[in-house]
Structure formats: structure tokens, C-alpha cells
Design a protein around this motif. Structure first.
Motif, PDB file in Angstrom:
ATOM      1  N   PHE A  62       5.191   6.786  19.572  1.00 55.78           N
ATOM      2  CA  PHE A  62       4.001   7.397  18.984  1.00 55.78           C
ATOM      3  C   PHE A  62       3.361   6.394  18.039  1.00 55.78           C
ATOM      4  O   PHE A  62       4.047   5.605  17.401  1.00 55.78           O
ATOM      5  CB  PHE A  62       4.373   8.659  18.198  1.00 55.78           C
ATOM      6  N   VAL A  63       2.026   6.448  17.944  1.00 53.88           N
ATOM      7  CA  VAL A  63       1.279   5.566  17.062  1.00 53.88           C
ATOM      8  C   VAL A  63       0.457   6.434  16.118  1.00 53.88           C
ATOM      9  O   VAL A  63      -0.236   7.357  16.559  1.00 53.88           O
ATOM     10  CB  VAL A  63       0.355   4.635  17.881  1.00 53.88           C
ATOM     11  N   GLY A  64       0.550   6.135  14.822  1.00 56.77           N
ATOM     12  CA  GLY A  64      -0.215   6.865  13.816  1.00 56.77           C
ATOM     13  C   GLY A  64      -1.116   5.922  13.043  1.00 56.77           C
ATOM     14  O   GLY A  64      -0.701   4.839  12.649  1.00 56.77           O
ATOM     15  N   THR A  65      -2.374   6.351  12.846  1.00 55.78           N
ATOM     16  CA  THR A  65      -3.351   5.602  12.056  1.00 55.78           C
ATOM     17  C   THR A  65      -4.228   6.605  11.312  1.00 55.78           C
ATOM     18  O   THR A  65      -4.243   7.794  11.634  1.00 55.78           O
ATOM     19  CB  THR A  65      -4.251   4.707  12.937  1.00 55.78           C
ATOM     20  N   ALA A  66      -4.974   6.113  10.348  1.00 54.33           N
ATOM     21  CA  ALA A  66      -5.901   6.964   9.594  1.00 54.33           C
ATOM     22  C   ALA A  66      -7.031   6.100   9.058  1.00 54.33           C
ATOM     23  O   ALA A  66      -6.841   4.920   8.774  1.00 54.33           O
ATOM     24  CB  ALA A  66      -5.182   7.659   8.448  1.00 54.33           C
ATOM     25  N   PRO A  67      -8.206   6.707   8.878  1.00 55.08           N
ATOM     26  CA  PRO A  67      -9.304   5.959   8.272  1.00 55.08           C
ATOM     27  C   PRO A  67      -9.060   5.762   6.780  1.00 55.08           C
ATOM     28  O   PRO A  67      -8.198   6.414   6.185  1.00 55.08           O
ATOM     29  CB  PRO A  67     -10.519   6.861   8.522  1.00 55.08           C
ATOM     30  N   SER A  68      -9.808   4.873   6.165  1.00 61.13           N
ATOM     31  CA  SER A  68      -9.729   4.661   4.727  1.00 61.13           C
ATOM     32  C   SER A  68     -10.245   5.888   3.986  1.00 61.13           C
ATOM     33  O   SER A  68     -10.990   6.695   4.538  1.00 61.13           O
ATOM     34  CB  SER A  68     -10.568   3.446   4.317  1.00 61.13           C
ATOM     35  N   ASP A 123     -11.081  -0.526  10.566  1.00 63.34           N
ATOM     36  CA  ASP A 123     -11.404  -0.024   9.235  1.00 63.34           C
ATOM     37  C   ASP A 123     -10.443  -0.548   8.177  1.00 63.34           C
ATOM     38  O   ASP A 123     -10.866  -0.988   7.113  1.00 63.34           O
ATOM     39  CB  ASP A 123     -11.396   1.506   9.257  1.00 63.34           C
ATOM     40  N   ASN A 124      -9.124  -0.479   8.445  1.00 64.43           N
ATOM     41  CA  ASN A 124      -8.179  -0.830   7.391  1.00 64.43           C
ATOM     42  C   ASN A 124      -6.891  -1.497   7.880  1.00 64.43           C
ATOM     43  O   ASN A 124      -6.094  -1.930   7.067  1.00 64.43           O
ATOM     44  CB  ASN A 124      -7.827   0.395   6.549  1.00 64.43           C
ATOM     45  N   GLY A 125      -6.650  -1.524   9.176  1.00 68.00           N
ATOM     46  CA  GLY A 125      -5.493  -2.213   9.725  1.00 68.00           C
ATOM     47  C   GLY A 125      -4.167  -1.475   9.640  1.00 68.00           C
ATOM     48  O   GLY A 125      -3.179  -1.914  10.219  1.00 68.00           O
ATOM     49  N   ARG A 126      -4.101  -0.352   8.924  1.00 63.51           N
ATOM     50  CA  ARG A 126      -2.820   0.345   8.741  1.00 63.51           C
ATOM     51  C   ARG A 126      -2.382   1.046  10.022  1.00 63.51           C
ATOM     52  O   ARG A 126      -3.189   1.687  10.696  1.00 63.51           O
ATOM     53  CB  ARG A 126      -2.922   1.389   7.631  1.00 63.51           C
ATOM     54  N   ILE A 127      -1.075   0.945  10.319  1.00 63.21           N
ATOM     55  CA  ILE A 127      -0.554   1.562  11.536  1.00 63.21           C
ATOM     56  C   ILE A 127       0.943   1.818  11.363  1.00 63.21           C
ATOM     57  O   ILE A 127       1.631   1.102  10.637  1.00 63.21           O
ATOM     58  CB  ILE A 127      -0.830   0.666  12.771  1.00 63.21           C
ATOM     59  N   CYS A 128       1.415   2.846  12.041  1.00 61.06           N
ATOM     60  CA  CYS A 128       2.840   3.133  12.104  1.00 61.06           C
ATOM     61  C   CYS A 128       3.193   3.423  13.558  1.00 61.06           C
ATOM     62  O   CYS A 128       2.514   4.211  14.223  1.00 61.06           O
ATOM     63  CB  CYS A 128       3.195   4.341  11.231  1.00 61.06           C
ATOM     64  N   LEU A 168      12.987   5.922  14.303  1.00 57.71           N
ATOM     65  CA  LEU A 168      12.738   4.587  13.762  1.00 57.71           C
ATOM     66  C   LEU A 168      11.232   4.439  13.607  1.00 57.71           C
ATOM     67  O   LEU A 168      10.475   4.688  14.556  1.00 57.71           O
ATOM     68  CB  LEU A 168      13.283   3.504  14.700  1.00 57.71           C
ATOM     69  N   ARG A 169      10.817   4.048  12.402  1.00 56.60           N
ATOM     70  CA  ARG A 169       9.392   3.836  12.127  1.00 56.60           C
ATOM     71  C   ARG A 169       9.140   2.376  11.773  1.00 56.60           C
ATOM     72  O   ARG A 169       9.875   1.796  10.966  1.00 56.60           O
ATOM     73  CB  ARG A 169       8.924   4.728  10.982  1.00 56.60           C
ATOM     74  N   LEU A 170       8.092   1.818  12.374  1.00 54.18           N
ATOM     75  CA  LEU A 170       7.649   0.458  12.084  1.00 54.18           C
ATOM     76  C   LEU A 170       6.265   0.560  11.468  1.00 54.18           C
ATOM     77  O   LEU A 170       5.285   0.859  12.154  1.00 54.18           O
ATOM     78  CB  LEU A 170       7.601  -0.374  13.369  1.00 54.18           C
ATOM     79  N   HIS A 171       6.181   0.355  10.163  1.00 53.15           N
ATOM     80  CA  HIS A 171       4.900   0.376   9.453  1.00 53.15           C
ATOM     81  C   HIS A 171       4.356  -1.041   9.397  1.00 53.15           C
ATOM     82  O   HIS A 171       5.137  -2.003   9.277  1.00 53.15           O
ATOM     83  CB  HIS A 171       5.088   0.871   8.011  1.00 53.15           C
ATOM     84  N   GLY A 172       3.048  -1.175   9.470  1.00 56.74           N
ATOM     85  CA  GLY A 172       2.509  -2.518   9.376  1.00 56.74           C
ATOM     86  C   GLY A 172       1.004  -2.581   9.406  1.00 56.74           C
ATOM     87  O   GLY A 172       0.303  -1.574   9.232  1.00 56.74           O
ATOM     88  N   GLU A 173       0.546  -3.783   9.632  1.00 59.44           N
ATOM     89  CA  GLU A 173      -0.868  -4.097   9.773  1.00 59.44           C
ATOM     90  C   GLU A 173      -1.124  -4.422  11.237  1.00 59.44           C
ATOM     91  O   GLU A 173      -0.410  -5.248  11.812  1.00 59.44           O
ATOM     92  CB  GLU A 173      -1.254  -5.286   8.898  1.00 59.44           C
ATOM     93  N   GLY A 174      -2.113  -3.784  11.813  1.00 61.63           N
ATOM     94  CA  GLY A 174      -2.384  -3.978  13.228  1.00 61.63           C
ATOM     95  C   GLY A 174      -3.689  -4.683  13.500  1.00 61.63           C
ATOM     96  O   GLY A 174      -4.595  -4.708  12.671  1.00 61.63           O
ATOM     97  N   GLU A 175      -3.748  -5.241  14.673  1.00 66.91           N
ATOM     98  CA  GLU A 175      -4.972  -5.850  15.194  1.00 66.91           C
ATOM     99  C   GLU A 175      -5.029  -5.563  16.680  1.00 66.91           C
ATOM    100  O   GLU A 175      -4.035  -5.184  17.288  1.00 66.91           O
ATOM    101  CB  GLU A 175      -4.987  -7.350  14.930  1.00 66.91           C
ATOM    102  N   HIS A 222       1.935  -6.253  12.972  1.00 67.00           N
ATOM    103  CA  HIS A 222       2.692  -7.140  12.101  1.00 67.00           C
ATOM    104  C   HIS A 222       3.462  -6.225  11.154  1.00 67.00           C
ATOM    105  O   HIS A 222       2.895  -5.656  10.221  1.00 67.00           O
ATOM    106  CB  HIS A 222       1.757  -8.098  11.371  1.00 67.00           C
ATOM    107  N   VAL A 223       4.741  -6.072  11.429  1.00 68.15           N
ATOM    108  CA  VAL A 223       5.570  -5.057  10.789  1.00 68.15           C
ATOM    109  C   VAL A 223       5.948  -5.477   9.365  1.00 68.15           C
ATOM    110  O   VAL A 223       6.476  -6.570   9.151  1.00 68.15           O
ATOM    111  CB  VAL A 223       6.834  -4.782  11.631  1.00 68.15           C
ATOM    112  N   THR A 224       5.657  -4.584   8.412  1.00 65.03           N
ATOM    113  CA  THR A 224       5.959  -4.844   6.997  1.00 65.03           C
ATOM    114  C   THR A 224       7.068  -3.946   6.466  1.00 65.03           C
ATOM    115  O   THR A 224       7.620  -4.219   5.400  1.00 65.03           O
ATOM    116  CB  THR A 224       4.699  -4.651   6.139  1.00 65.03           C
ATOM    117  N   ARG A 225       7.384  -2.874   7.181  1.00 64.07           N
ATOM    118  CA  ARG A 225       8.454  -1.966   6.760  1.00 64.07           C
ATOM    119  C   ARG A 225       9.132  -1.400   7.992  1.00 64.07           C
ATOM    120  O   ARG A 225       8.455  -0.918   8.912  1.00 64.07           O
ATOM    121  CB  ARG A 225       7.887  -0.830   5.919  1.00 64.07           C
ATOM    122  N   ILE A 226      10.458  -1.451   8.012  1.00 64.83           N
ATOM    123  CA  ILE A 226      11.257  -0.938   9.124  1.00 64.83           C
ATOM    124  C   ILE A 226      12.219   0.079   8.534  1.00 64.83           C
ATOM    125  O   ILE A 226      13.012  -0.263   7.649  1.00 64.83           O
ATOM    126  CB  ILE A 226      12.041  -2.078   9.809  1.00 64.83           C
TER     127      ILE A 226
END
Length: 190
Positions: free
Chosen positions: A23-29, A72-77, A90-97, A130-134
Motif C-alpha cells: 500500500f502507498v500513502g500520501t497527502a497534500p501539504s 506537492d511535498n514529496g512525502r510518502i509511506c 513494515l512501513r517505509l517512510h520517505g521522500e518520493g519522486e 528515498h527511505v528515511t524511516r523503516i
């Protein structure tokens, strides 16, 4: 109790590859707009590229929320959960492109052996995280379910659209239905 990890290690890589979907989660700023959670699969459409990077092949769909939110903000999980075997999330939080067909790097990613749709025209982009939290957690609330297989509907729908509307039909569909998010953020436009 959940744990935080320094990197995506070999055990996690193997566990990820044994899941049926993700699953992929994102949100606007800001504090308004719609949060988006999307089921994705098959699991072969995702690859762990290194200890802090994953990517998945994104297929043309009814919306383009993930790409709009990344712009908008690059945030993704990215979340994986065990539907069989021992319970685990297992969750991989990070910055996406995102990397679109024709962009630098798209063909290099494609060459890594991602599960591809039957019709190449349905490929919309690679989402690179680009995963910043695992972190993992128990997964006790995830039901036990049996995997029966992949649905054929995506490839059948794409084949019909191209048969009826001709080559390039998926790009026309994107311009019509994927140019902005449900909140009006630019997705595949501009």
C-alpha cells in the motif's frame, strides 16, 4: 512493540518479496485536502534498490494522487502487511519522486526486471522512494487471507482502450483523467 531499523536488510528484503501486495500513502501539504492510500501489486512491480531506496512501477489508473502529492511535498509511506504466516507490518517512510517514460533513468529502472504489464503503454511512471524511516509493528489486527492470484482486469481494460481508441490512447486518458489530483493539484499536467 515495533522496532525502528537503520536500513532495509536482507531479511526485510526477503520478507517484502514474499508479500502479495503493498500500500502507498500520501497527502497534500497543509491541513486540508484528501489523504490517499492506494493498494499496489503485484509485489514484483516493486524492487528494493538499496538499503534506503525502493521503487515501484506505477500503471495508468483512474487518478494520479500519488504523483500530485509527490510534486506537492514529496512525502510518502509504503506499507507491507502479512496476510499469511506470522503477523507483521513494515512501513517505509520517505521522500518520493516519479520518473516518467522518456525521462532520464526510466529505461535504467525498467531494465532491473520489474513485473511489467502486458501492454507497455499502460506504464505511467516509476515511483522512487528515498527511505528515511523503516519501522515494523505487530500486525495482529491484519486478518489471515489466502492469495488466489492476480486479476486480469488492468491488462484487459488497457487492451480494449487501445483496440477501440488506437495507439496513444493511454496518454490521451492520462491527459483527461490524470492531469490533476482530486484537490486540483497538478499531477501529470505542466
Amino acid at each position: 512493540m515495533g522496532r525502528i531499523y537503520e536500513r532495509i536488510d536482507e531479511n526485510q528484503r526477503k520478507w517484502i518479496s514474499n508479500q502479495s501486495m503493498f500500500f502507498v500513502g500520501t497527502a497534500p501539504s497543509g491541513d486540508s485536502g484528501h489523504i490517499n492510500v492506494s493498494p499496489k501489486g503485484p509485489i514484483g512491480s516493486l524492487r528494493v534498490l538499496d538499503d534506503h531506496t525502493v521503487a515501484y512501477l506505477d500503471i495508468v489508473g483512474s487518478g494520479a494522487e500519488t504523483i500530485a502529492h509527490l510534486r506537492d511535498n514529496g512525502r510518502i509511506c509504503v506499507m507491507f502487511c502479512a496476510f499469511d504466516g506470522p503477523p507483521r507490518i513494515l512501513r517505509l517512510h520517505g521522500e518520493g519522486e516519479y520518473v516518467r517514460p522518456g525521462d532520464d533513468g526510466f529505461d535504467d529502472l525498467l531494465a532491473l526486471g520489474f513485473a511489467e504489464p502486458e501492454i507497455a503503454e499502460s506504464m505511467r511512471a516509476f515511483i522512487v522512494v528515498h527511505v528515511t524511516r523503516i519501522a515494523d509493528s505487530c500486525g495482529y489486527g491484519v486478518p489471515l487471507m489466502s492469495y488466489e492470484g492476480e486479476r486480469p482486469h488492468m491488462d484487459l481494460s488497457t487492451a480494449k482502450r487501445i483496440r477501440v481508441e488506437g495507439e496513444g490512447a493511454m496518454r490521451v486518458y492520462e491527459r483527461k483523467h490524470n492531469s490533476e489530483s482530486i484537490d486540483g493539484l497538478p499531477a501529470l499536467s505542466g
